[in-house]
Write a protein that holds these residues in place. Structure first.
Motif, PDB file in Angstrom:
ATOM      1  N   THR A 116      -4.463  -2.311  12.423  1.00 25.72           N
ATOM      2  CA  THR A 116      -4.489  -1.839  10.942  1.00 25.72           C
ATOM      3  C   THR A 116      -3.255  -1.371  10.696  1.00 25.72           C
TER       4      THR A 116
ATOM      5  N   ASP B  78      -0.959  -0.019   7.050  1.00 24.64           N
ATOM      6  CA  ASP B  78      -0.944   0.466   5.719  1.00 24.64           C
ATOM      7  C   ASP B  78       0.582   0.604   5.331  1.00 24.64           C
TER       8      ASP B  78
ATOM      9  N   SER C  23       1.020   0.862   1.629  1.00 20.99           N
ATOM     10  CA  SER C  23       0.940   1.078   0.609  1.00 20.99           C
ATOM     11  C   SER C  23       1.589   2.085  -0.179  1.00 20.99           C
TER      12      SER C  23
ATOM     13  N   THR D  64      -2.805  -3.569   4.111  1.00 29.73           N
ATOM     14  CA  THR D  64      -2.980  -3.003   2.759  1.00 29.73           C
ATOM     15  C   THR D  64      -1.688  -2.857   2.383  1.00 29.73           C
TER      16      THR D  64
ATOM     17  N   THR E 249      -4.919  -6.705   1.837  1.00 28.45           N
ATOM     18  CA  THR E 249      -5.380  -5.797   0.356  1.00 28.45           C
ATOM     19  C   THR E 249      -4.242  -5.835  -0.288  1.00 28.45           C
TER      20      THR E 249
ATOM     21  N   SER F 168      -3.438  -3.623  -3.331  1.00 28.48           N
ATOM     22  CA  SER F 168      -3.945  -2.499  -3.968  1.00 28.48           C
ATOM     23  C   SER F 168      -3.096  -1.972  -5.288  1.00 28.48           C
TER      24      SER F 168
ATOM     25  N   ASP G 129      -8.621  -4.618  -4.254  1.00 22.72           N
ATOM     26  CA  ASP G 129      -9.376  -3.308  -4.096  1.00 22.72           C
ATOM     27  C   ASP G 129      -9.535  -2.393  -5.324  1.00 22.72           C
TER      28      ASP G 129
END
Length: 266
Positions: free
Chosen positions: A71, A73, A75, A97, A122, A124, A146
């Protein structure tokens, strides 16, 4: 016990070793301040379950196969042009993401998934992203939108997921008129399976929802929710060989004459 470790990108560029603990649940590594970090620099980073790029700064990050981050992230990196990322050396599937805005500067930026076959990206927050901006976004088998915000995505033929199909999940985009999606430039490499909320079409304006131009298809559009959609709503929905309602939903649909497909059938 889970580890939470923060390190500056400039320190990683000096090829240091950081090892999370032996459990496989929740070790987090936070890279702050941006920086250019090569796959050789990342060789000593391992045993973390989640990677955060935690500053809105310029990152150019290339992973090593030893990293095994399931994972990621990113963002927090929101400024357009601030992210270049390459996980081609990774054999572990990645769920990443990003802020959509980081791609929205009119230029092509490398954003490459792993060599596994189930990577997801993803996006965002809404954005208008054209085929140039998405041309180097590749090796992601799934793309997720999302946020119920205005998205307009135009795919490039070079945005190859690495398999024969790209799955796009846009069910979080529910407000009518908030989604335009155009895969009509995709002519050789992959097909599209997309799921949307029916409510996003229900504004009588006929926004573009276009499948690929790959000969032989099929591209599949699944429409979720109980909806009443007329020919105007479907006016620019084309390039899909299969249009499928969500199981158990009630629909009242009137198709448009404009719903052409690459095979001439629907």
């Amino acid at each position: 016990k889970d580890d939470y470790i923060k390190v500056a990108g400039s320190d990683l560029a000096n090829t240091i070793a950081i090892d999370g603990n032996a459990d496989t649940t929740g070790d987090h590594l936070y890279i702050t301040g941006g920086g250019t970090v090569s796959t050789a620099n990342m060789a000593g980073i391992q045993s973390f379950e989640k990677l955060f790029l935690s500053s809105d700064a310029s990152y150019d990050l290339t992973l090593h196969d030893a990293n095994n981050f399931p994972t990621i992230d990113a963002s927090a990196v929101t400024t357009a042009g601030n992210l270049t990322f390459n996980a081609a050396a990774e054999s572990t599937a990645i769920a990443m993401t990003i802020a959509s805005s980081v791609l929205d500067d009119g230029s092509a930026h490398t954003l490459t998934g792993s060599s596994a076959t189930s990577d997801s990206l993803t996006l965002s927050g809404g954005a208008i992203l054209d085929s140039t901006e998405l041309s180097l976004v590749s090796a992601w088998e799934t793309m997720v939108l999302d946020t119920d915000a205005a998205y307009s995505l135009t795919l490039d033929d070079a945005s190859d997921p690495g398999t024969s199909n790209l799955t796009v999940t846009a069910t979080s985009v529910t407000t009518a008129g908030n989604l335009n999606f155009d895969a009509s430039a995709v002519a050789t490499d992959y097909r599209v399976n997309m799921t949307i909320s029916g409510s996003v079409l229900n504004d009588n304006t006929g926004q573009n929802i276009k499948g690929s131009a790959v000969s032989g298809g099929p591209d599949t559009l699944t429409i979720n929710g109980s909806t009443v959609l007329d020919a105007n709503d479907f006016a620019n929905v084309n390039g899909w060989e299969n249009i499928t309602p969500q199981t158990g939903s009630t629909m009242d649909w009137t198709f448009s004459n404009n719903m052409a497909t690459t095979r001439g059938v629907l």
